[in-house]
Structures are given as structure tokens and as C-alpha cells.
Design a protein around this motif. Sequence first.
Motif, mmCIF file in Angstrom:
data_model
loop_
_atom_site.group_PDB
_atom_site.id
_atom_site.type_symbol
_atom_site.label_atom_id
_atom_site.label_comp_id
_atom_site.label_asym_id
_atom_site.label_seq_id
_atom_site.Cartn_x
_atom_site.Cartn_y
_atom_site.Cartn_z
ATOM 1 N N LEU A 1 22.672 65.759 72.544
ATOM 2 C CA LEU A 1 24.055 65.398 72.853
ATOM 3 C C LEU A 1 24.153 63.963 73.351
ATOM 4 O O LEU A 1 25.138 63.263 73.064
ATOM 5 N N SER A 2 23.147 63.504 74.081
ATOM 6 C CA SER A 2 23.168 62.114 74.538
ATOM 7 C C SER A 2 23.155 61.163 73.351
ATOM 8 O O SER A 2 23.892 60.159 73.334
ATOM 9 N N ALA A 3 22.329 61.452 72.348
ATOM 10 C CA ALA A 3 22.273 60.600 71.156
ATOM 11 C C ALA A 3 23.593 60.627 70.401
ATOM 12 O O ALA A 3 24.066 59.595 69.912
ATOM 13 N N ILE A 4 24.200 61.798 70.291
ATOM 14 C CA ILE A 4 25.486 61.899 69.600
ATOM 15 C C ILE A 4 26.555 61.117 70.354
ATOM 16 O O ILE A 4 27.358 60.392 69.751
ATOM 17 N N TYR A 5 26.559 61.245 71.667
ATOM 18 C CA TYR A 5 27.544 60.515 72.475
ATOM 19 C C TYR A 5 27.387 59.005 72.304
ATOM 20 O O TYR A 5 28.364 58.266 72.193
ATOM 21 N N LYS A 6 26.157 58.548 72.251
ATOM 22 C CA LYS A 6 25.907 57.108 72.095
ATOM 23 C C LYS A 6 26.132 56.630 70.661
ATOM 24 O O LYS A 6 26.083 55.435 70.388
ATOM 25 N N GLY A 7 26.336 57.590 69.742
ATOM 26 C CA GLY A 7 26.577 57.208 68.356
ATOM 27 C C GLY A 7 25.319 56.832 67.619
ATOM 28 O O GLY A 7 25.371 56.160 66.584
ATOM 29 N N SER A 8 24.166 57.290 68.124
ATOM 30 C CA SER A 8 22.901 56.958 67.477
ATOM 31 C C SER A 8 22.035 58.195 67.460
ATOM 32 O O SER A 8 21.920 58.916 68.446
ATOM 33 N N ASP A 9 21.390 58.436 66.297
ATOM 34 C CA ASP A 9 20.447 59.546 66.183
ATOM 35 C C ASP A 9 19.032 59.027 65.967
ATOM 36 O O ASP A 9 18.193 59.703 65.397
ATOM 37 N N ALA A 10 18.778 57.820 66.396
ATOM 38 C CA ALA A 10 17.432 57.234 66.240
ATOM 39 C C ALA A 10 16.457 57.927 67.163
ATOM 40 O O ALA A 10 16.819 58.420 68.217
#
Length: 294
Positions: free
Chosen positions: A285-294
Motif C-alpha cells: 500500500l505504501s508503494a501504491i500511495y507513492k505511485g511507484s511499484d519499484a
Amino acid sequence: MAEAVFLGLGYTARPLAEELACEGWQVTGTTRDRAKAMTMTAGGIRPLVWEAPAPLPEEPFETADLVVISTAPKDGTCPALSAVPFRPFMSDTKLLYLSSSGVYGDFGGEWVDEETRCNPGTERGRDRLAAEKGWQALADETRADLTLCRLAGIYGPGRSAVDSLRGDTPGARAGLSRRLIKPGQVFNRIHRDDIVRGLKALIDASATPGIVNFTDDLPTPPAEPITYAAELLGIEPPPEVRFEDIEDELSPMARSFYAENKRLKNDRLKALVGDLHYPSYREGLSAIYKGSDA
């Protein structure tokens, strides 16, 4: 050139198909939508417009090194299984059937692994198990190499608690953005990108297990990711609601998620990929919130 056929090209399967196309595979994928077929071509995928119960053509299967099946079962069978040509596969064709952890049934919150006997209590779970058996029978007959990929709840960009709390999504409409409290209930989940990693590892492996659970490291009560998503967004989480108070208001699909309770082990998946990119909902969820899935 290696060749792959994708029966169904949705949220999970399409990123894998595009990755293979970028690696030089000849990829064919089915779609019911002629407009969508145009976008598939742009992604390097050869579209095959098909809708059950029409039969599938023989040509793509005759030389396929890989077949990935993600079509949902219906009425106790898999539409794609009923449509494939008779004895379509080469003896070394690799088959990946994207199934569901719902085939296991209810274990009262106990841990289950790939050796656990399946006893689904929902119609959706029984349909999935019947489809698994159908593909296994075909694989045995043709000597194809089948792996049953039993997926936990899938989330990722556009399909997460963050997205549901931001606005109108299928998950929100199904009641999945509510903080429902059912004592002892846990959900298993996995980020789409870790599914793609696991599927790619199965494709690349010289020897593959017959069944793999696709789930992250942390089964949790269903309200936890929603609380965390609200924290990320800087908003108050939805109020807690007792499951029994609103059970009748939920969609049949949402109710089915609460009908069974188990914790999935993922040792086989991690033997294939090592550590997950998103070992729990927090990282995902943190990656999704930041707009990055790296």
C-alpha cells in the motif's frame, strides 16, 4: 522463438504477457473485445478474439511452449478448457492455471499449505476446484507440465484499499472498503507484481511444483489494511462495523470472503522468487500511495 498463449488477459495476466513479449516471445492472448484487441497489439501481443462457448482454433496451441489460463470458471467448469482443441499440447508444454485459494475451504484460521486437502464451502471455490481437476486431467493425458497457481486476494495499483478510500472502485462497491470486524477472521492477500514474479519464475524453472500458493507473509484481520490506507491518505478510517450487523447488506461476493478462514503458507512461492517485494500490505500500500511499484 518461444511462443505463449494466454487464455484470458486481465489485471494479473496482462503484465506477464507484456513482459514476455518484451523478452522476444511470440505472445497470443484472448479477448472478447475487438477494441481491446487494438491495444494488445500495441503491447506486442497478438490478439485472438474469442468468447466461450465458441471453440478455440488449433493453430496457436500446436507450437506453444507456454499456456497461461486465467479465465474464471462457470457452472462447474472452465470455459477455456471446454473450448481447447482435442489433445492440443506438446508433451513439454508448460501450463499455468491461475486458480484461487478458495479451493481449500474453511480451516478456522489454521495454517494450510499445498498438501492440505481441499474442501471448499462456497460455490466459487467448488467451481475452481472442478476447473483445476479438468486441467489436471488434460495435462495428464497430453503429458503437459501443469502448475496450479492458487492465488490469495489480489491487490495492486487501481485495486487496493488506497484506491477504494480515494473514490468509487469495484472494491468499494463490494463493501471491501468498510472496516468490518469479525473476531478471529483473517484474509490472505498478495500484490499483483509478486504474482507476476512468481509466474515468471515458474516459466523459467526447469522443474516446477504441481501446486503453488501465491500469498504474502502476513495474513491479517481484514480491517488492518483499510486502517493503514487511511493513515497513508491522512484521513479518518471508516468506522468499525460488526460483520453480523451488516452481513445482509453485503454483495454475495463480499459475503463469500468472510465465509472461510485460513492462513496460507507461501514456502513454495518464496523458494521460487526469494523474498517478496511486498511481504505485507504495508509495503504494497505504501508503494501504491507513492505511485511507484519499484
